[in-house]
Design an enzyme around this catalytic site. Structure first.
Site, PDB file in Angstrom:
ATOM      1  N   ASP A 103      -1.660  -1.986   6.513  1.00 33.24           N
ATOM      2  CA  ASP A 103      -1.806  -1.561   7.902  1.00 33.24           C
ATOM      3  C   ASP A 103      -2.603  -2.546   8.739  1.00 33.24           C
ATOM      4  O   ASP A 103      -2.794  -2.339   9.940  1.00 33.24           O
ATOM      5  CB  ASP A 103      -2.435  -0.168   7.978  1.00 33.24           C
ATOM      6  CG  ASP A 103      -3.818  -0.112   7.336  1.00 33.24           C
ATOM      7  OD1 ASP A 103      -4.388  -1.182   7.067  1.00 33.24           O
ATOM      8  OD2 ASP A 103      -4.314   1.002   7.110  1.00 33.24           O
ATOM      9  N   ASP A 123       0.866  -1.173   0.000  1.00 32.45           N
ATOM     10  CA  ASP A 123       0.000   0.000   0.000  1.00 32.45           C
ATOM     11  C   ASP A 123       0.909   1.231   0.000  1.00 32.45           C
ATOM     12  O   ASP A 123       2.111   1.102   0.247  1.00 32.45           O
ATOM     13  CB  ASP A 123      -0.890  -0.049   1.248  1.00 32.45           C
ATOM     14  CG  ASP A 123      -1.909   1.075   1.251  1.00 32.45           C
ATOM     15  OD1 ASP A 123      -2.329   1.479   0.167  1.00 32.45           O
ATOM     16  OD2 ASP A 123      -2.281   1.531   2.347  1.00 32.45           O
ATOM     17  N   THR A 138       0.054   4.652   1.608  1.00 32.29           N
ATOM     18  CA  THR A 138      -0.017   5.393   2.869  1.00 32.29           C
ATOM     19  C   THR A 138       0.310   4.492   4.060  1.00 32.29           C
ATOM     20  O   THR A 138      -0.319   3.462   4.261  1.00 32.29           O
ATOM     21  CB  THR A 138      -1.426   5.995   3.055  1.00 32.29           C
ATOM     22  OG1 THR A 138      -1.730   6.786   1.923  1.00 32.29           O
ATOM     23  CG2 THR A 138      -1.494   6.838   4.319  1.00 32.29           C
TER      24      THR A 138
END
Length: 831
Positions: free
Chosen positions: A719, A520, A522
């Protein structure tokens, strides 16, 4: 009404299911049972007595139920003599087989594995301990922690034995001393008898020396090494044939043969007798073999204590005391008395007692033991701190947020324990062979005796007998069984020291085969700390737009929303009440403010709402995106009136990490929900081979499926929350954790520091561990494939070479030790 109950006696998920089903079978009871911790949460229409619950469990097995945190008349204990309560005595704990013969099964007390006969190992835990310390000269001095005697100054000593593994080693060492003391003279007598002019015969005749050997062998057989025969008998009764089956049969037959030969020599033909007319006895072979096997167990116990060294180092990080602030006063309390919300003072050089946040002061903290990062981290008020990390040269006050088993350190220890006991797919090969190994060896031993007795030179029966025993003794199923678990244990521990938390051995094995990494943007490639750079309005109404989008975003939990709200607060912009708020996954947010429909999001949201965008505004947005910034459109009543530009710096380590991964032949692909212009800018800066923009969570999952259909082994780094579908679909899900917010349960591998370099380390660790496992398996296979035929005598017709059972015992004893020692080399692996 809902109550919580402690359940004792559960060892595995099968036990948990059985207990849960049994409780749910009681009328009016709805139960949910967890294994870690062993607790039943029971909802009941009318009160059900604990005695009734216990009666139902008595029919299901050896389980005990008590009211959790019971006090007064509510506490009903149902512990029975055959059901020890493992949670009440700190000297007890959870024990498991190092070869994991029964998977994750645990035992309440130390002993031997019923399958393979090996000594059970105590699981390492961070828990309250009743250990106390006293002065050897002044026993009236008793303290909860080590230190010096206030009377004489001597170091205090524990009142109870400490290290379980050391205790096992010491027990074996004392038995080894006895075995050597009595085996040495037996061996000397047997060797001297082989001399042409035996000087011992001048003292007394050969038959009397045989009786001396018998007497000397008794302490070795019936004390020092008796446990081998107990394990052998148990393995035969339960049909869990193992190494001790072979040792027990081999040495047992030799000892019984010698007894019969000593008491009833007339039963044996002449070829079994010496020139003195006595039967050739094997007391020296029996005792020497048993002593050498005991030596192997001793060396194995010593080596095994080092395989869990990483866990022990983690346990050492846990402090024993903390300074609590109550009513303005400070006092020292036990770490186990800390509760959530307590204010604690941490002084220079002290270990952080629990997870929490700094409320007063600033410092720098050494987090290397948790994250693997050698540089101390600057911390100030509001920053999170982790239990077990070391404070610098300043003092600060913190609030306790996670205590006991909830701290990151406790979770890491538990995770390493669980991963160390898990089985890698490669172990199936060893397990499949081990199932037939012992019966095959016994069959080969019998065939060896028959062939030598029929075709061997004289004395054929003696040759057959000796070689049959050698076959039994040299075979080592233990080396096969330990090949994988030892490497996994050391590898997982090594990873924990580097801030790489591996959930199970399967993930460790798969990581070695990963050839595509999905990341990813971010929080993975970038810092994950977005900040607003500017708010642009087509009608010069920046403050008005900022008020509108911040008012909407305060209802959202997205990191970009937090950035907008924080930016508005820094500008002292007041927030309005919004209605009809809606968060559109992967697109943005909408709501109504002062009767106007406001939308904030990406181009997909704008198209979905049929928003009109002027060319001039679109050009400005594209220009921002090409600079690598994330840009969200702002629309009012289906007309785009501006945008907010948000920047999120790329991590300094991302470029180096991607370069390392590419050198390891891993293709790195970025999948992001951001626009194509921003994604392209980031991909170019990091020299990524491929990327895809405007990805919704389901798009990432579909892309991973597509790569897997091409035969790729895919890892996904995210995340652990927004990327949950993709993490679950990937062959190896990698959670980028940061400090106490680490999502340990969300992926198969968790990087405590949240740095892409950790993925490169995980890849190298996986490769090193798998290489080590293959070395162990090769050695174990090669040893047995070569050793058994040599012991059977296949070299005798060509080279006249036979293998003494005592040499076979020596080789067998060192085979398992060699596997463990080779596994320990992983501790020096450079990551």
């Amino acid at each position: 009404m809902t109550h919580k109950y402690d359940i004792a006696g559960m060892h595995c998920d099968g036990c948990r299911t059985k207990v849960e089903n049994t409780l749910n079978s009681i009328e009016g009871v709805k139960a949910e049972v967890t294994l870690q911790p062993p607790v039943a949460t029971i909802t009941m229409k009318d009160h059900v007595a604990t005695e009734k619950l216990q009666k139902a469990l008595d029919g299901a097995g050896k389980y005990t139920i008590t009211m959790a945190n019971a006090g007064g008349n509510e506490h009903h204990s149902h512990a029975t003599p055959h059901t020890p309560n493992i949670h009440r005595n700190s000297s007890e704990g959870k024990y498991y087989c190092p070869m994991h013969c029964e998977g994750d099964k645990h035992y309440d007390k130390p002993g031997q594995c019923p399958v393979c006969g090996m000594d059970l190992v105590k699981e390492a835990t961070i828990q309250a301990s009743s250990q106390s310390f006293t002065c050897p000269m002044h026993p009236e001095i008793v303290q909860d922690a080590p230190g010096s005697c206030p009377i004489c100054g001597m170091d205090l000593v524990p009142t109870q034995p400490g290290d379980e593994e050391q205790k096992t080693y010491n027990d074996l060492l004392s038995k080894m001393k006895v075995a050597v003391l009595f085996t040495a003279p037996i061996f000397a007598i047997a060797m001297i008898e082989m001399m042409h002019n035996n000087p011992l015969l001048a003292i007394m005749d050969a038959s009397k020396w045989n009786w001396v050997q018998l007497l000397l062998s008794l302490p070795v057989v019936f004390y020092a090494c008796w446990t081998f025969f107990v394990r052998a008998w148990k393995s035969i009764v339960t049909m869990n044939l193992n190494m001790f089956t072979l040792i027990g049969i081999g040495t047992g037959v030799a000892f019984l043969f010698s007894l019969v030969g000593l008491f009833l020599p007339s039963l044996f033909p002449s070829e079994f007798k010496t020139e003195h007319g006595t039967v050739m006895l094997y007391f020296e072979a029996t005792t020497v073999i048993l002593t050498l096997v005991l030596l192997g167990q001793l060396l194995e116990a010593r080596a095994h204590t080092q395989t869990s060294g990483a866990i022990k180092e983690l346990l050492k990080l846990a402090p024993t005391q903390a300074t609590i602030i109550e009513d303005g006063e400070e006092k020292v309390i036990s770490i186990h008395d800390i509760q959530t919300g307590n204010m604690l003072r941490v002084k220079p050089g002290e270990k952080i007692p629990v997870d929490g946040k700094i409320t007063e002061g600033e410092t720098h903290i050494d987090e290397a033991m948790i994250t693997g990062e050698p540089i101390p981290i600057d911390k100030k008020a509001g920053d999170a701190v982790i239990a077990g990390t070391i404070n610098g040269n300043k003092t600060f006050v913190m609030v306790a947020e996670k205590v006991g088993a909830d701290t990151l350190l406790s979770q890491i220890v538990q995770m390493v324990n669980n991963a160390s006991r898990s089985k890698a797919p490669i172990q199936k090969l060893a397990d499949g062979i081990a199932k037939y190994f012992v019966p095959t060896v016994i069959a080969i031993s019998v065939i060896t005796f028959i062939i030598w007795a029929k075709f061997g030179p004289q004395p054929a029966l003696v040759y057959g007998f000796i070689n049959a025993i050698a076959v039994l003794i040299i075979a080592c199923p233990c080396a096969l069984g330990l090949a994988t678990p030892m490497s996994v244990m050391v590898g997982v521990g090594k990873g924990a020291q580097e801030g790489i938390l591996i959930k199970n051995a399967e993930a460790l094995e798969k990581m070695d085969k990963v050839d595509v990494l999905i990341v990813d943007k971010t929080g993975t490639l970038t810092e994950g700390k977005p900040s607003v750079e500017q708010v642009y309005s087509s009608h010069n109404n920046e403050n008005g737009l900022l008020q509108a989008i911040a008012s909407l975003n305060r209802y959202s939990t997205h990191p970009l929303a937090s950035a907008v709200v924080n930016y508005a607060k820094s500008k002292n912009v007041s927030l309005l009440e919004a209605t009809d708020f809606e968060s559109v996954t992967g697109m943005g947010v909408t709501g109504t403010l002062d009767g106007k429909k406001v939308a904030l999001g990406n181009i997909k949201l704008m198209r979905q709402l049929d928003v009109r965008i002027e060319d001039e505004l679109e050009s400005k947005i594209i220009a921002e995106q090409k600079l690598g910034k994330t840009v969200s459109y702002i629309a009012v009543d289906t007309v785009a009136v501006g945008f907010v530009s948000i920047t999120d710096a790329i991590k300094q380590t991302s470029a180096d990490a991607i370069r390392e991964l590419q050198q390891l032949k891993v293709e790195v692909i970025m999948l992001t929900g951001d626009n194509d212009n921003t994604a392209r800018a980031v991909a170019q800066k990091l020299n990524l081979s491929s990327y895809k923009a405007n990805c919704l969570p389901e798009d990432k999952m579909l892309e991973i499926k597509n790569l897997q259909s091409q035969g790729k082994m895919v890892a996904m780094a995210g995340d652990g929350i927004n990327d949950a579908p993709a993490l679950a679909q990937a062959d190896v899900g990698i959670a980028m954790g940061t400090g106490t917010d680490v999502a340990i349960e969300s992926a198969k591998i968790t990087l405590v520091k949240g740095d892409l370099k950790g993925i490169a380390k995980a890849k190298e660790l996986s490769h090193g561990t798998m290489k080590n496992i293959k070395q162990n398996l090769f050695f174990a296979f090669f040893y047995n494939v070569l050793g058994v035929p040599v012991a059977a005598g296949v070299l005798y017709p060509f080279f006249g070479i036979l293998l003494s059972p005592m040499i076979a015992a020596l080789a067998m004893s060192f085979s398992s030790v060699s596997v463990i020692v080779n596994s320990l080399r992983l501790r020096t692996l450079k990551l």
